[in-house]
Design a protein around this motif. Structure first.
Motif, PDB file in Angstrom:
ATOM      1  N   ASN A 299     -25.874  12.637  76.699  1.00 43.57           N
ATOM      2  CA  ASN A 299     -27.092  13.188  77.303  1.00 43.57           C
ATOM      3  C   ASN A 299     -26.915  14.655  77.334  1.00 43.57           C
ATOM      4  O   ASN A 299     -27.844  15.352  77.187  1.00 43.57           O
ATOM      5  CB  ASN A 299     -27.517  12.675  78.578  1.00 43.57           C
ATOM      6  N   PHE A 300     -25.719  15.321  77.703  1.00 45.68           N
ATOM      7  CA  PHE A 300     -25.720  16.492  77.770  1.00 45.68           C
ATOM      8  C   PHE A 300     -24.692  17.189  76.828  1.00 45.68           C
ATOM      9  O   PHE A 300     -23.567  17.275  76.933  1.00 45.68           O
ATOM     10  CB  PHE A 300     -25.098  16.933  79.348  1.00 45.68           C
ATOM     11  N   THR A 301     -25.082  17.810  75.824  1.00 45.32           N
ATOM     12  CA  THR A 301     -24.228  18.283  74.912  1.00 45.32           C
ATOM     13  C   THR A 301     -23.509  19.532  75.293  1.00 45.32           C
ATOM     14  O   THR A 301     -22.618  20.029  74.416  1.00 45.32           O
ATOM     15  CB  THR A 301     -25.231  18.515  73.514  1.00 45.32           C
ATOM     16  N   ASN A 302     -24.021  20.250  76.433  1.00 36.80           N
ATOM     17  CA  ASN A 302     -23.141  21.174  76.822  1.00 36.80           C
ATOM     18  C   ASN A 302     -21.919  20.798  77.839  1.00 36.80           C
ATOM     19  O   ASN A 302     -21.233  21.750  78.498  1.00 36.80           O
ATOM     20  CB  ASN A 302     -23.942  22.505  77.473  1.00 36.80           C
ATOM     21  N   VAL A 303     -21.558  19.667  77.902  1.00 38.56           N
ATOM     22  CA  VAL A 303     -20.635  19.273  79.074  1.00 38.56           C
ATOM     23  C   VAL A 303     -19.277  18.996  78.294  1.00 38.56           C
ATOM     24  O   VAL A 303     -19.363  18.235  77.257  1.00 38.56           O
ATOM     25  CB  VAL A 303     -21.229  17.773  79.632  1.00 38.56           C
ATOM     26  N   THR A 304     -18.115  19.316  78.846  1.00 35.58           N
ATOM     27  CA  THR A 304     -16.952  19.013  78.695  1.00 35.58           C
ATOM     28  C   THR A 304     -16.604  17.959  79.728  1.00 35.58           C
ATOM     29  O   THR A 304     -16.612  18.664  80.968  1.00 35.58           O
ATOM     30  CB  THR A 304     -16.111  20.186  78.556  1.00 35.58           C
ATOM     31  N   TYR A 305     -16.096  16.890  79.425  1.00 41.61           N
ATOM     32  CA  TYR A 305     -15.585  15.894  80.505  1.00 41.61           C
ATOM     33  C   TYR A 305     -14.047  15.631  80.636  1.00 41.61           C
ATOM     34  O   TYR A 305     -13.631  15.252  79.530  1.00 41.61           O
ATOM     35  CB  TYR A 305     -16.410  14.838  80.206  1.00 41.61           C
ATOM     36  N   ILE A 306     -13.538  15.985  81.706  1.00 42.20           N
ATOM     37  CA  ILE A 306     -12.103  15.817  81.792  1.00 42.20           C
ATOM     38  C   ILE A 306     -11.874  14.501  82.830  1.00 42.20           C
ATOM     39  O   ILE A 306     -12.160  14.718  83.954  1.00 42.20           O
ATOM     40  CB  ILE A 306     -11.289  17.037  82.269  1.00 42.20           C
ATOM     41  N   ASP A 307     -11.203  13.494  82.250  1.00 44.63           N
ATOM     42  CA  ASP A 307     -10.915  12.325  83.476  1.00 44.63           C
ATOM     43  C   ASP A 307      -9.308  12.443  83.578  1.00 44.63           C
ATOM     44  O   ASP A 307      -8.440  12.853  82.605  1.00 44.63           O
ATOM     45  CB  ASP A 307     -10.852  11.101  82.476  1.00 44.63           C
ATOM     46  N   ILE A 308      -8.987  12.433  84.930  1.00 48.37           N
ATOM     47  CA  ILE A 308      -7.544  12.776  85.383  1.00 48.37           C
ATOM     48  C   ILE A 308      -7.055  11.301  86.001  1.00 48.37           C
ATOM     49  O   ILE A 308      -7.872  11.003  87.102  1.00 48.37           O
ATOM     50  CB  ILE A 308      -7.335  14.137  85.957  1.00 48.37           C
ATOM     51  N   ASP A 309      -5.896  11.009  85.914  1.00 45.98           N
ATOM     52  CA  ASP A 309      -5.398   9.853  86.810  1.00 45.98           C
ATOM     53  C   ASP A 309      -3.979   9.991  86.419  1.00 45.98           C
ATOM     54  O   ASP A 309      -3.299  10.699  85.650  1.00 45.98           O
ATOM     55  CB  ASP A 309      -6.182   8.676  86.349  1.00 45.98           C
ATOM     56  N   TYR A 310      -3.241   8.999  87.180  1.00 45.14           N
ATOM     57  CA  TYR A 310      -1.639   8.825  86.961  1.00 45.14           C
ATOM     58  C   TYR A 310      -1.655   8.467  85.490  1.00 45.14           C
ATOM     59  O   TYR A 310      -2.276   7.885  84.788  1.00 45.14           O
ATOM     60  CB  TYR A 310      -1.038   7.831  87.841  1.00 45.14           C
ATOM     61  N   LYS A 311      -0.433   8.608  84.878  1.00 45.83           N
ATOM     62  CA  LYS A 311       0.136   8.343  83.608  1.00 45.83           C
ATOM     63  C   LYS A 311      -0.315   7.038  83.024  1.00 45.83           C
ATOM     64  O   LYS A 311      -1.081   6.825  82.043  1.00 45.83           O
ATOM     65  CB  LYS A 311       1.582   8.722  83.262  1.00 45.83           C
ATOM     66  N   ASP A 312       0.189   5.834  83.724  1.00 44.67           N
ATOM     67  CA  ASP A 312      -0.162   4.430  83.655  1.00 44.67           C
ATOM     68  C   ASP A 312      -1.395   4.009  83.242  1.00 44.67           C
ATOM     69  O   ASP A 312      -1.863   3.416  82.546  1.00 44.67           O
ATOM     70  CB  ASP A 312       0.590   3.484  84.370  1.00 44.67           C
ATOM     71  N   SER A 313      -2.308   4.713  84.338  1.00 44.23           N
ATOM     72  CA  SER A 313      -3.701   4.415  84.226  1.00 44.23           C
ATOM     73  C   SER A 313      -4.487   5.160  83.265  1.00 44.23           C
ATOM     74  O   SER A 313      -5.345   4.565  82.448  1.00 44.23           O
ATOM     75  CB  SER A 313      -4.470   4.939  85.295  1.00 44.23           C
ATOM     76  N   ILE A 314      -4.092   6.168  82.849  1.00 46.96           N
ATOM     77  CA  ILE A 314      -4.584   6.931  81.631  1.00 46.96           C
ATOM     78  C   ILE A 314      -4.209   6.291  80.347  1.00 46.96           C
ATOM     79  O   ILE A 314      -5.076   6.356  79.197  1.00 46.96           O
ATOM     80  CB  ILE A 314      -4.136   8.643  81.754  1.00 46.96           C
TER      81      ILE A 314
END
Ligand code: SAM
Length: 321
Positions: free
Chosen positions: A120-135
């Protein structure tokens, strides 16, 4: 401890899937019409399907938990999900002229809201962060599912460069600073999300995390959702919650009784402009009558008093700086 904390994501995911299977989510009024989320149920079903081939054990755990959800839990999941979605969406709409707006989801777990947002938002950069195993697990699932992979490759040239999945232990200050500095921009307006994450960190580590993040980014909002223990002398909610989690899972919520009210929880963001509500406030004041009638038609809710007790012990905070 790290493993038990990671496993709390299975609860969050199974609650979301249960709320979807019973029709609480997606909310047409809030998520589809206001936030323009489409294919919400389908993307979650795709995720669940691919999770099965990544880990049958986790899949069956989540599937079992999903079957055992109660109406009060579905209401809670609904309230938490739509109110965070609305906060994010409102900020993004009011920042549509910016070339880059970034979202940093701390302790993202299996949250999939990056999919509609990136589209929906072409100006968004999205960063998902979690522990290594979860990622690693999330990456495997997203990589091997064609529909989900495609949904994240939303740019015309098929590049997925607006979505990043990054492993980091948020208890480790140096690692967090390094990770954020390398993968984000300090000048862009920033939405930080911590949905049921700060509650698993100890006081020192969570204070450091908040301070580091507020230092790095020039401007933004922090959306945080967590339980609060309750501050009244007669209120046993937090004490009982802590002892149940300790006994059944060896899981700690170290700050539940420190930030036990809206006031004390807000004090964590002392230099920001803070708005905070408990989820019962939101249920009573922010959800239109038609939506409440829709929820009531889904399942019979006998335990209104229990819902009130639970929801007065969860808060949604928006800190702006
Ligand atoms: N935010 C997601 C949601 O609401 O669906 C997941 C919530 S789950 C209850 C908590 C998540 O926070 C887990 O995925 C866990 O691994 C992550 N988490 C907690 N402490 C963390 C830490 N120190 N570093 C990285 N991730 C952490």
């Amino acid at each position: 401890m790290e493993k038990v904390v990671q496993q709390t994501d299975y609860d969050a995911l199974s609650c979301r899937l249960a709320a979807i299977s019973k029709g609480y989510l997606p909310s047409v009024a809030f998520q589809v019409q206001r936030c323009n989320y489409h294919g919400y149920k389908e993307m979650h079903m795709e995720y669940l399907h691919s999770l099965k081939s990544v880990s049958r054990r986790i899949h069956s755990k989540i599937f079992r938990a999903m079957q055992n959800s109660f109406p009060v839990m579905n209401y809670g999941t609904y309230l938490r999900t739509v109110s965070i979605d609305i906060q994010i969406n409102d900020f993004l709409k009011s920042h549509s002229k910016f070339q880059n707006v970034q979202i940093i989801n701390l302790g993202c777990g299996s949250d999939l809201r990056m999919i509609p947002i990136i589209k929906n938002f072409t100006n968004v950069t999205y960063i998902d962060i979690d522990y290594k195993d979860s990622i690693e697990m999330k990456r495997k699932i997203l990589d091997q599912n064609r529909a989900l992979k495609k949904a994240l490759e939303s740019d015309d040239d098929g590049e997925t460069n607006r979505y990043k999945l990054i492993s980091c232990d948020l208890n480790d200050e140096a690692q967090t600073v390094r990770t954020l500095s390398e993968s984000t921009s300090s000048d862009s307006p920033t939405i930080v999300i911590s949905e049921c994450v700060l509650c698993y960190m100890d006081d020192h580590a969570s204070k450091q995390l908040i301070s580091v993040v507020l230092d790095i980014y020039k401007t933004g909002i922090w959306i945080s959702y967590d339980p609060i223990g309750g501050s009244k002398f007669s209120d046993r909610f937090g004490i009982i919650m802590q002892s149940n989690l300790r006994e059944s899972r060896h899981l700690e919520m170290p700050t539940l009784m420190i930030y036990n009210s809206k006031e004390t929880y807000s004090s964590r963001f002392a230099n920001c402009n803070v708005e905070i509500k408990d989820m019962w406030d939101i249920f009573e004041n922010d959800i239109p009558k038609e939506e409440i009638s829709r929820l009531k038609s889904l399942q019979f809710l006998d335990e209104v008093e229990e819902l009130k007790i639970m929801q007065t012990h969860y808060v949604l905070l928006k800190a702006s700086w």
